[in-house]
Write an enzyme that holds these catalytic residues in place. Structure first.
Site, PDB file in Angstrom:
ATOM      1  N   VAL A 195       0.850  -1.188   0.000  1.00 21.32           N
ATOM      2  CA  VAL A 195       0.000   0.000   0.000  1.00 21.32           C
ATOM      3  C   VAL A 195       0.884   1.237   0.000  1.00 21.32           C
ATOM      4  O   VAL A 195       1.817   1.350   0.791  1.00 21.32           O
ATOM      5  CB  VAL A 195      -0.926   0.014   1.239  1.00 21.32           C
ATOM      6  CG1 VAL A 195      -1.743   1.298   1.294  1.00 21.32           C
ATOM      7  CG2 VAL A 195      -1.847  -1.208   1.222  1.00 21.32           C
ATOM      8  N   CYS A 196       0.572   2.155  -0.905  1.00 19.84           N
ATOM      9  CA  CYS A 196       1.361   3.376  -1.030  1.00 19.84           C
ATOM     10  C   CYS A 196       0.458   4.588  -0.794  1.00 19.84           C
ATOM     11  O   CYS A 196      -0.217   5.052  -1.700  1.00 19.84           O
ATOM     12  CB  CYS A 196       1.995   3.440  -2.418  1.00 19.84           C
ATOM     13  SG  CYS A 196       3.004   4.899  -2.656  1.00 19.84           S
ATOM     14  N   ILE A 197       0.429   5.028   0.466  1.00 22.26           N
ATOM     15  CA  ILE A 197      -0.282   6.270   0.788  1.00 22.26           C
ATOM     16  C   ILE A 197       0.603   7.083   1.716  1.00 22.26           C
ATOM     17  O   ILE A 197       1.433   6.545   2.451  1.00 22.26           O
ATOM     18  CB  ILE A 197      -1.677   6.030   1.427  1.00 22.26           C
ATOM     19  CG1 ILE A 197      -1.596   5.128   2.656  1.00 22.26           C
ATOM     20  CG2 ILE A 197      -2.661   5.507   0.411  1.00 22.26           C
ATOM     21  CD1 ILE A 197      -2.912   5.003   3.400  1.00 22.26           C
TER      22      ILE A 197
END
Length: 169
Positions: A88-90
């Site tokens: 996950v890339c946030i």
């Protein structure tokens, strides 16, 4: 720091068990390891992900909350902000401080005040509203921008179906 991080994580887990938050459930992969969590994200209503049950792993560093956990979907998910390997890339999960690329403000990145609840609320929000400017999955981002109701929707629907089948395994 390990004792403090362990106590903090136990407190957050107890709080989530006592007062569950809509949209996800969380627990330990192994009762003997407070740093390895398994979460199930329920696809948000009125989104393409509605009806899905997406399993993910949250791995906390020993110096939590000074540094963010890593989150990786175990269930296949097609989304611009989720790498093809499930990472996950946030912003909220990015190391604290300045962004060397100048894209994110420091206050958008990890801060020690964040909790499992704030992380999961951000992930649910990400599912509902992808950030196409900073994709982890360039192919999904391109399809989401160019054909959101066509090929992108079909791939997400397939992931939702698979997640439903896996949820009962």
């Amino acid at each position: 720091m390990t004792d403090q991080s362990s106590l903090l994580l136990r407190k957050q887990l107890a709080e989530l068990n006592k007062n569950p938050v809509e949209g996800f459930s969380a627990g330990l992969v192994d009762d003997d390891d407070i740093y390895q969590w398994e979460v199930v994200v329920i696809g948000p209503q009125d989104t393409l992900f509605e009806g899905g049950f997406f399993k993910a792993a949250l791995t906390f560093p020993r110096d939590y909350p000074l540094r963010p956990p890593k989150m990786k979907f175990i269930t296949e998910i097609w989304h611009p902000n989720v790498a093809k390997n499930g990472d996950v890339c946030i912003s909220i999960l990015h190391e604290p401080g300045e962004d060397k690329y100048g894209y994110e403000k420091p206050e958008e990145r990890w801060l020690p005040i964040h909790t499992v609840e704030t992380i999961m609320i951000s992930v649910i929000s990400m599912l509902a509203d992808p950030n196409g400017d900073s994709p982890a999955n360039v192919d999904a981002a391109k399809e989401w921008r160019e054909d959101p109701t066509g090929i992108f929707k079909k791939k997400v629907a397939r992931c939702v179906r698979k997640s439903q089948e896996m949820a009962f395994d």
